[in-house]
Design an enzyme around this catalytic site. Sequence first.
Site, PDB file in Angstrom:
ATOM      1  N   ASP A  91      -6.802   4.610  -4.882  1.00 24.51           N
ATOM      2  CA  ASP A  91      -7.505   4.459  -3.602  1.00 24.51           C
ATOM      3  C   ASP A  91      -8.179   5.803  -3.362  1.00 24.51           C
ATOM      4  OD1 ASP A  91      -7.562   2.394  -1.163  1.00 24.51           O
ATOM      5  OD2 ASP A  91      -7.408   4.382  -0.277  1.00 24.51           O
TER       6      ASP A  91
ATOM      7  N   LYS B 157       0.857  -1.190   0.000  1.00 22.13           N
ATOM      8  CA  LYS B 157       0.000   0.000   0.000  1.00 22.13           C
ATOM      9  C   LYS B 157       0.890   1.236   0.000  1.00 22.13           C
ATOM     10  CE  LYS B 157      -4.492   0.899   0.053  1.00 22.13           C
ATOM     11  NZ  LYS B 157      -5.512   0.170  -0.705  1.00 22.13           N
TER      12      LYS B 157
END
Length: 444
Positions: free
Chosen positions: A165, A125
């Site tokens: 995201d 991430k």
Amino acid sequence: MAIVSDVLMNVKKRNLNEPEFLQAVQEVLESLEPVIEMHPEYKDAGILERMVEPERQVIFRVPWVDDKGIVRVNRGFRVQFNSAIGPYKGGIRFHPSVYIGIIKFLGFEQIFKNSLTGLPIGGGKGGSDFDPKGKSDGEVMRFCQSFMTELYKYVGADVDVPAGDIGVGAREVGYMYGQFKRITGSYEGVLTGKGLSFGGSLVRTEATGYGLVYFVNEMIKAKGYELKDKKVVVSGSGNVAIYAVQKLQEFNAKVIAMSDSNGYIYDEKGINIATIKKLKEVERKRISEYVKEHPHAEYHEGHRGIWNIKCDIALPSATQNEIDENSARQLALNGCFAVGEGSNMPSTPEAIKVFQTNNILFAPAKAANAGGVATSALEMSQNSMRMSWTFEEVDFKLQEIMKNIYKNCIKAANDYGFGDNLAVGANIAGFLKVADAMYKQGVV
């Protein structure tokens, strides 16, 4: 179990002031006790100790110049958590709340989510505390170019493949991809969520929202329910929420509320998703503008109030910990029978206990919102083959992946004595594949 409690204690000592990460680790590890008991080889190989420690963490400076010529500086992150089953895969988040603890929590969750898809992708991430809201296209471009000027050193089609995201959509991905190509001279599938004209996949935009609905549909079908005519509340109004609503309406469910960070709208006639898409994807306005076009609808300040609305199904799709214990109790009192997590860890541990105590069907994020990363992996496959599949082909593969995730979660829960507890089943099913790969690859 001593091994789990010892690992948790060590994680808490080494990751102070990172509550989101600690919450995610504790939730997973506590559900793995029976697995470790049945697989002592994982204990001996230090699987848990290694799984909670990222393989690599990168923090870097991101300088850029705004439209007034003023130099701004943000902080960038990439956490490459686990590559046991494939290259790191996970989104990039641009939001003022981003710090290393948020990125670690998201990266840790991504390990299990990616494993559940059945595809060869590891967990990672990234992100920045940059806020794209209110910025011009030029400012966003300059920031993205600066961000990728450092990030490019750590990513690649067979190494780490980021996606979007919160705060990172097609615009941001395009700018980052262009900078990667400019620096490296390489035209490869290093980012997913790309535009269709340069390697993107059909359905990728819709995938997380669609996948959420496919999973929830499987979950409620198993208990004799159907989506038709059910009243649904969906928090958020970003990519996940918008396409979850669109798919719900195809199933003839009635979505009556949506929100953004300022407040929520209630439309008893059913949300007009075309208006929401225009406001959010084209005009980039607040959701309060909805009532100007639909005066019969109501707007209320404060996004948490959305959980006071009486509904059959709730799909939290905004951000982490948005449903607390009180909100969960209100949902239960109002007759909600199913909750599906569209965002990452949107329900607090106390809220989940309320759902389970009240026999509310609960679809955990790492299973229910895995459709996005699954379709990202399908985009990677298309890039590798230099092919593009049709919308119908990708959508069919997505539906099959979500059905298989549901089946695997239920099977894992049953196998280890947790009945139909999907939250525990998702943790166990995701863990087993990664743990087996780590064990067979040795202590690395």
